[in-house]
Design a protein around this motif. Structure first.
Motif, PDB file in Angstrom:
ATOM      1  N   MET A  48       3.304   1.273   5.280  1.00 42.91           N
ATOM      2  CA  MET A  48       2.633   2.478   4.801  1.00 42.91           C
ATOM      3  C   MET A  48       1.773   3.057   5.915  1.00 42.91           C
ATOM      4  O   MET A  48       1.099   2.323   6.635  1.00 42.91           O
ATOM      5  CB  MET A  48       1.760   2.145   3.581  1.00 42.91           C
ATOM      6  CG  MET A  48       0.968   3.316   3.040  1.00 42.91           C
ATOM      7  SD  MET A  48      -0.199   2.856   1.733  1.00 42.91           S
ATOM      8  CE  MET A  48       0.917   2.622   0.362  1.00 42.91           C
ATOM      9  N   GLN A  49       1.798   4.386   6.056  1.00 40.40           N
ATOM     10  CA  GLN A  49       0.937   5.065   7.029  1.00 40.40           C
ATOM     11  C   GLN A  49       0.055   6.048   6.263  1.00 40.40           C
ATOM     12  O   GLN A  49       0.550   6.891   5.518  1.00 40.40           O
ATOM     13  CB  GLN A  49       1.762   5.760   8.107  1.00 40.40           C
ATOM     14  CG  GLN A  49       2.907   6.592   7.591  1.00 40.40           C
ATOM     15  CD  GLN A  49       3.917   6.956   8.650  1.00 40.40           C
ATOM     16  OE1 GLN A  49       3.775   6.635   9.830  1.00 40.40           O
ATOM     17  NE2 GLN A  49       4.960   7.659   8.252  1.00 40.40           N
ATOM     18  N   ILE A  50      -1.253   5.892   6.435  1.00 39.08           N
ATOM     19  CA  ILE A  50      -2.224   6.689   5.689  1.00 39.08           C
ATOM     20  C   ILE A  50      -2.968   7.611   6.649  1.00 39.08           C
ATOM     21  O   ILE A  50      -3.535   7.160   7.644  1.00 39.08           O
ATOM     22  CB  ILE A  50      -3.230   5.786   4.957  1.00 39.08           C
ATOM     23  CG1 ILE A  50      -2.509   4.922   3.916  1.00 39.08           C
ATOM     24  CG2 ILE A  50      -4.321   6.625   4.291  1.00 39.08           C
ATOM     25  CD1 ILE A  50      -3.416   3.906   3.249  1.00 39.08           C
ATOM     26  N   THR A  96       0.293  -2.958   6.146  1.00 35.38           N
ATOM     27  CA  THR A  96       1.375  -3.788   5.609  1.00 35.38           C
ATOM     28  C   THR A  96       0.749  -4.708   4.562  1.00 35.38           C
ATOM     29  O   THR A  96      -0.487  -4.745   4.418  1.00 35.38           O
ATOM     30  CB  THR A  96       2.033  -4.635   6.716  1.00 35.38           C
ATOM     31  OG1 THR A  96       1.111  -5.636   7.164  1.00 35.38           O
ATOM     32  CG2 THR A  96       2.481  -3.773   7.884  1.00 35.38           C
ATOM     33  N   TYR A 124       2.561   1.639  -4.892  1.00 35.67           N
ATOM     34  CA  TYR A 124       3.471   1.979  -3.809  1.00 35.67           C
ATOM     35  C   TYR A 124       4.388   0.782  -3.557  1.00 35.67           C
ATOM     36  O   TYR A 124       4.269  -0.243  -4.231  1.00 35.67           O
ATOM     37  CB  TYR A 124       2.683   2.363  -2.550  1.00 35.67           C
ATOM     38  CG  TYR A 124       2.059   3.741  -2.655  1.00 35.67           C
ATOM     39  CD1 TYR A 124       2.728   4.856  -2.173  1.00 35.67           C
ATOM     40  CD2 TYR A 124       0.823   3.917  -3.267  1.00 35.67           C
ATOM     41  CE1 TYR A 124       2.171   6.128  -2.292  1.00 35.67           C
ATOM     42  CE2 TYR A 124       0.264   5.185  -3.400  1.00 35.67           C
ATOM     43  CZ  TYR A 124       0.943   6.284  -2.895  1.00 35.67           C
ATOM     44  OH  TYR A 124       0.402   7.540  -3.024  1.00 35.67           O
ATOM     45  N   ASP A 125       5.288   0.895  -2.601  1.00 31.78           N
ATOM     46  CA  ASP A 125       6.306  -0.142  -2.406  1.00 31.78           C
ATOM     47  C   ASP A 125       5.708  -1.510  -2.069  1.00 31.78           C
ATOM     48  O   ASP A 125       5.995  -2.500  -2.736  1.00 31.78           O
ATOM     49  CB  ASP A 125       7.284   0.268  -1.292  1.00 31.78           C
ATOM     50  CG  ASP A 125       8.166   1.432  -1.708  1.00 31.78           C
ATOM     51  OD1 ASP A 125       8.194   1.729  -2.916  1.00 31.78           O
ATOM     52  OD2 ASP A 125       8.818   2.031  -0.840  1.00 31.78           O
ATOM     53  N   ASP A 126       4.899  -1.572  -1.027  1.00 34.65           N
ATOM     54  CA  ASP A 126       4.395  -2.864  -0.543  1.00 34.65           C
ATOM     55  C   ASP A 126       2.900  -3.056  -0.768  1.00 34.65           C
ATOM     56  O   ASP A 126       2.428  -4.181  -0.918  1.00 34.65           O
ATOM     57  CB  ASP A 126       4.686  -3.015   0.963  1.00 34.65           C
ATOM     58  CG  ASP A 126       6.175  -3.023   1.256  1.00 34.65           C
ATOM     59  OD1 ASP A 126       6.923  -3.634   0.466  1.00 34.65           O
ATOM     60  OD2 ASP A 126       6.588  -2.419   2.255  1.00 34.65           O
ATOM     61  N   THR A 141      -2.338   2.284   9.687  1.00 39.07           N
ATOM     62  CA  THR A 141      -1.058   1.614   9.415  1.00 39.07           C
ATOM     63  C   THR A 141      -1.335   0.345   8.625  1.00 39.07           C
ATOM     64  O   THR A 141      -2.153  -0.486   9.045  1.00 39.07           O
ATOM     65  CB  THR A 141      -0.329   1.271  10.721  1.00 39.07           C
ATOM     66  OG1 THR A 141      -0.174   2.467  11.495  1.00 39.07           O
ATOM     67  CG2 THR A 141       1.041   0.682  10.438  1.00 39.07           C
ATOM     68  N   ASP A 162       8.321   4.702   7.112  1.00 41.74           N
ATOM     69  CA  ASP A 162       7.200   4.255   6.291  1.00 41.74           C
ATOM     70  C   ASP A 162       6.752   5.349   5.325  1.00 41.74           C
ATOM     71  O   ASP A 162       6.877   6.546   5.616  1.00 41.74           O
ATOM     72  CB  ASP A 162       6.010   3.868   7.183  1.00 41.74           C
ATOM     73  CG  ASP A 162       6.342   2.714   8.110  1.00 41.74           C
ATOM     74  OD1 ASP A 162       7.017   1.783   7.650  1.00 41.74           O
ATOM     75  OD2 ASP A 162       5.935   2.763   9.283  1.00 41.74           O
ATOM     76  N   GLN A 163       6.212   4.927   4.178  1.00 45.70           N
ATOM     77  CA  GLN A 163       5.632   5.892   3.244  1.00 45.70           C
ATOM     78  C   GLN A 163       4.402   6.534   3.884  1.00 45.70           C
ATOM     79  O   GLN A 163       3.584   5.858   4.505  1.00 45.70           O
ATOM     80  CB  GLN A 163       5.225   5.190   1.951  1.00 45.70           C
ATOM     81  CG  GLN A 163       6.401   4.767   1.084  1.00 45.70           C
ATOM     82  CD  GLN A 163       5.948   4.065  -0.175  1.00 45.70           C
ATOM     83  OE1 GLN A 163       5.279   3.044  -0.121  1.00 45.70           O
ATOM     84  NE2 GLN A 163       6.313   4.596  -1.330  1.00 45.70           N
ATOM     85  N   THR A 164       4.271   7.851   3.717  1.00 41.65           N
ATOM     86  CA  THR A 164       3.135   8.588   4.262  1.00 41.65           C
ATOM     87  C   THR A 164       2.235   9.031   3.117  1.00 41.65           C
ATOM     88  O   THR A 164       2.701   9.657   2.161  1.00 41.65           O
ATOM     89  CB  THR A 164       3.608   9.816   5.055  1.00 41.65           C
ATOM     90  OG1 THR A 164       4.472   9.390   6.113  1.00 41.65           O
ATOM     91  CG2 THR A 164       2.426  10.565   5.655  1.00 41.65           C
ATOM     92  N   VAL A 165       0.951   8.709   3.230  1.00 39.01           N
ATOM     93  CA  VAL A 165      -0.016   9.071   2.198  1.00 39.01           C
ATOM     94  C   VAL A 165      -1.161   9.839   2.857  1.00 39.01           C
ATOM     95  O   VAL A 165      -1.741   9.375   3.846  1.00 39.01           O
ATOM     96  CB  VAL A 165      -0.580   7.829   1.469  1.00 39.01           C
ATOM     97  CG1 VAL A 165      -1.519   8.253   0.340  1.00 39.01           C
ATOM     98  CG2 VAL A 165       0.551   6.966   0.916  1.00 39.01           C
TER      99      VAL A 165
END
Length: 585
Positions: free
Chosen positions: A1-3, A247, A133-135, A245, A39-42
């Motif tokens: 995931m990237q925030i 995980t 979210y996914d992870d 970033t 990666d998912q972006t939030v």
């Protein structure tokens, strides 16, 4: 995931929409070099959207956020929001607001309506809201739910009661710490929140309401990441945003993007990079999945260190619960009587001398001297290393046991490995330690706690790995393969699939050589399809190339590329044989 972490926009009547949009465009230009589509972006907007609770300004804020959504569209971002103190509207006081505000007419109604434009599922009644979210999940925490804009307050009881299913980031507006002697704004109940954050094993906290990037740690690994104002003008403070970033094992990296007016662009600086070499705790299952996730993402973890410290009973129970299917495999690896036919070698063959097993020696040593430094089992010596070439050599190199004190209640176990595969073999290694410690505890009944340290020069992840299991095709002779080729192609396919999936680190081509020779032998009497013969030869060639490269390098990327080619060649011949006919007509 990237925030993308943004806070404190403080939009005013004087805010120039064109200038703000230009700034957002420049932030996008700076970020797009680092953002990925994998990666998912939030986009986390952490409050103080408008300035001084001016509800009319949410229309202007909507225009700005719609533009932000549009410009980041290629990364398919999700928006998440938490309110700030300036998002409380309808305050009956003119600024400055009294230090003790007795009125409860302030409302988040206008803020809530604004957020629903970007998140239709938004629950305006929340004090804590878990977003899946996914992870990694996000826990949105409303720090102005008490309706007072002078200070932050989180709902402690809600945090205590909530059950978190996955690794979780807590996201809020207010900071935990004061920035000056006169700063009364931070979260009032922060101290007791810290204990709950540790208990819940929350992996990080993101917040705004600060003059610049802030980074502190709660407990062993919960990073608290603050970000300065995105638009608000504060003397000597750059407007900024963070790229975080994440995980399942925690916050991996933070890049701070700050606007430089002299360059008219955003400039980035790396303000935090996680050291992925140390894993510490008492939740074995959680640690295992963190390690696997990190190794999968990074390829290799150098100077790997795992520390497990817990009660001896809990350790046994955890291993039996989580890795019960691997305990029997660990027993084969520990067998000191013989190497099982299904393995190329085992650790037990190096754990016996003159009919004395290593564990018997350890027990005898620890019974005579609890704090002995000689209760050690070395599985290799220098001669073995020199002679090994690229042949079989135990990675499980040394294990040592001892007690913290003469009362023999706290058992210490230290293991060193020259290399470690984490998805498959780490489970076996942990089960081996479990078996050895269990044998020690059967003879020394005073053990109450265990402290395990596992060190590896490097740890890596492999999707498929046979853990030195011998493929059946390498255990049968050419005549059996000839018979199977003539009468049972399904069994041949099964043998080839097993060989492919074992993903051997020491290349054994005996079975594939026999397979090729069996095809040649049959071909003398009845013509085998040319493409099958060529494919069998191609597999031998690529296996030889992989063997040669392994002897020259341990470069994970290069080796992985050739391994992928080996798999591809196996897949081709498997598909040919699945057609059910190997002969030319």
């Amino acid at each position: 995931m990237q925030i993308i972490q943004i806070s404190d926009m403080h939009i005013t009547e004087d805010s120039n929409l064109d200038l703000i949009k230009d700034k957002i465009r420049k932030l996008y230009i700076a970020l797009k070099e680092t953002l990925t589509n994998v990666d998912q972006t939030v986009l986390c907007i952490l409050g103080d959207i408008v300035d001084k609770g001016n509800a009319k300004l949410y229309k202007k804020a909507s225009d700005i956020l719609y533009y932000m959504k549009e410009i980041f569209e290629e990364f398919n971002p999700t928006f998440e929001f938490t309110p700030g103190n300036h998002d409380l509207c309808n305050c009956p006081y003119s600024h400055p607001i009294p230090e003790k505000c007795p009125d409860t007419k302030c409302t988040l109604e206008h803020y809530n309506n604004f957020v629903k434009n970007f998140d239709s599922s938004y629950d305006h009644t929340y004090t804590l809201l878990r977003k899946e979210y996914d992870d990694v999940d996000l826990l949105l925490a409303n720090s102005v739910h008490h309706g007072n804009c002078k200070y932050g307050l989180l709902d402690f009881e809600a945090l205590r009661m909530i059950e978190l299913q996955k690794p979780t980031l807590l996201v809020t507006h207010h900071t935990f710490l004061s920035e000056s002697d006169t700063d009364i704004a931070p979260i009032r109940n922060a101290y007791k929140l810290f204990d709950e954050i540790e208990k819940k094993e929350i992996i990080g906290v993101l917040h705004g309401h600060t003059h610049g990037y802030k980074d502190i740690t709660i407990g062993n690994k919960c990073r608290v990441i603050g970000v300065g104002p995105f638009l608000k003008d504060i003397p000597n403070i750059n407007n900024q945003a963070n790229l975080v970033t994440v995980t399942p094992s925690g916050i991996q990296k933070v890049l701070n993007y700050f606007y430089r007016s002299d360059l008219d662009q955003y400039v980035s600086r790396s303000v935090y990079t996680r050291d992925n070499s140390l894993y510490k705790g008492s939740n074995i299952e959680k640690l295992y999945y963190e390690i696997v996730s990190d190794a999968k993402n990074t390829g290799v973890i150098p100077n790997f260190h795992l520390n497990i410290n817990m009660s001896f009973k809990e350790f046994n129970d955890e291993i039996e619960r989580i890795f019960h299917e691997d305990i029997n495999t660990a027993k084969m690896w520990q067998d000191t009587e013989q190497v099982p036919e299904s393995l190329y070698y085992n650790h037990g063959q190096y754990m016996k001398y003159n009919n004395i097993t290593a564990i018997d020696f350890i027990i005898k040593e620890l019974k005579s001297k609890a704090t002995s430094s000689r209760a050690i089992i070395p599985l290799i010596n220098f001669e073995m290393v020199v002679k090994s070439g690229d042949g079989f050599l135990p990675s499980f190199d040394l294990v040592q046991f001892g007690f913290l004190a003469e009362d023999r209640t706290h058992l210490l176990a230290t293991l060193y490995l020259r290399a470690l595969e984490v998805r498959h073999f780490l489970k076996i290694n942990l089960c081996e330690i479990y078996l050895m410690c269990k044998q020690i505890a059967d003879e020394i009944r005073s053990i109450e706690r265990i402290n395990i340290n596992i060190f590896a020069f490097k740890a890596q992840y492999k999707e498929t790995f046979g853990c030195f299991k011998r493929a059946e095709i390498d255990r049968i002779d050419e005549s059996e393969i000839v018979l199977l080729l003539k009468e049972d192609l399904k069994s041949i396919v099964h043998l080839l699939e097993e060989k492919r999936d074992l993903n051997e680190t020491v290349i054994e081509n005996k079975g594939m050589t026999s397979f090729f020779k069996a095809l040649q032998a049959i071909n003398k009497r009845r013509t085998i399809k040319t493409e099958i013969l060529q494919q069998a030869k191609s597999i031998l060639d690529i296996m030889e190339k992989l063997k040669s490269e392994r002897e020259k390098t341990s470069n994970y990327t290069l080796i992985h590329q050739i391994e992928s080619q080996v798999n591809e060649q196996f897949n081709k011949i498997i598909e040919m044989l699945r057609e059910g006919d190997i002969y030319e007509y």
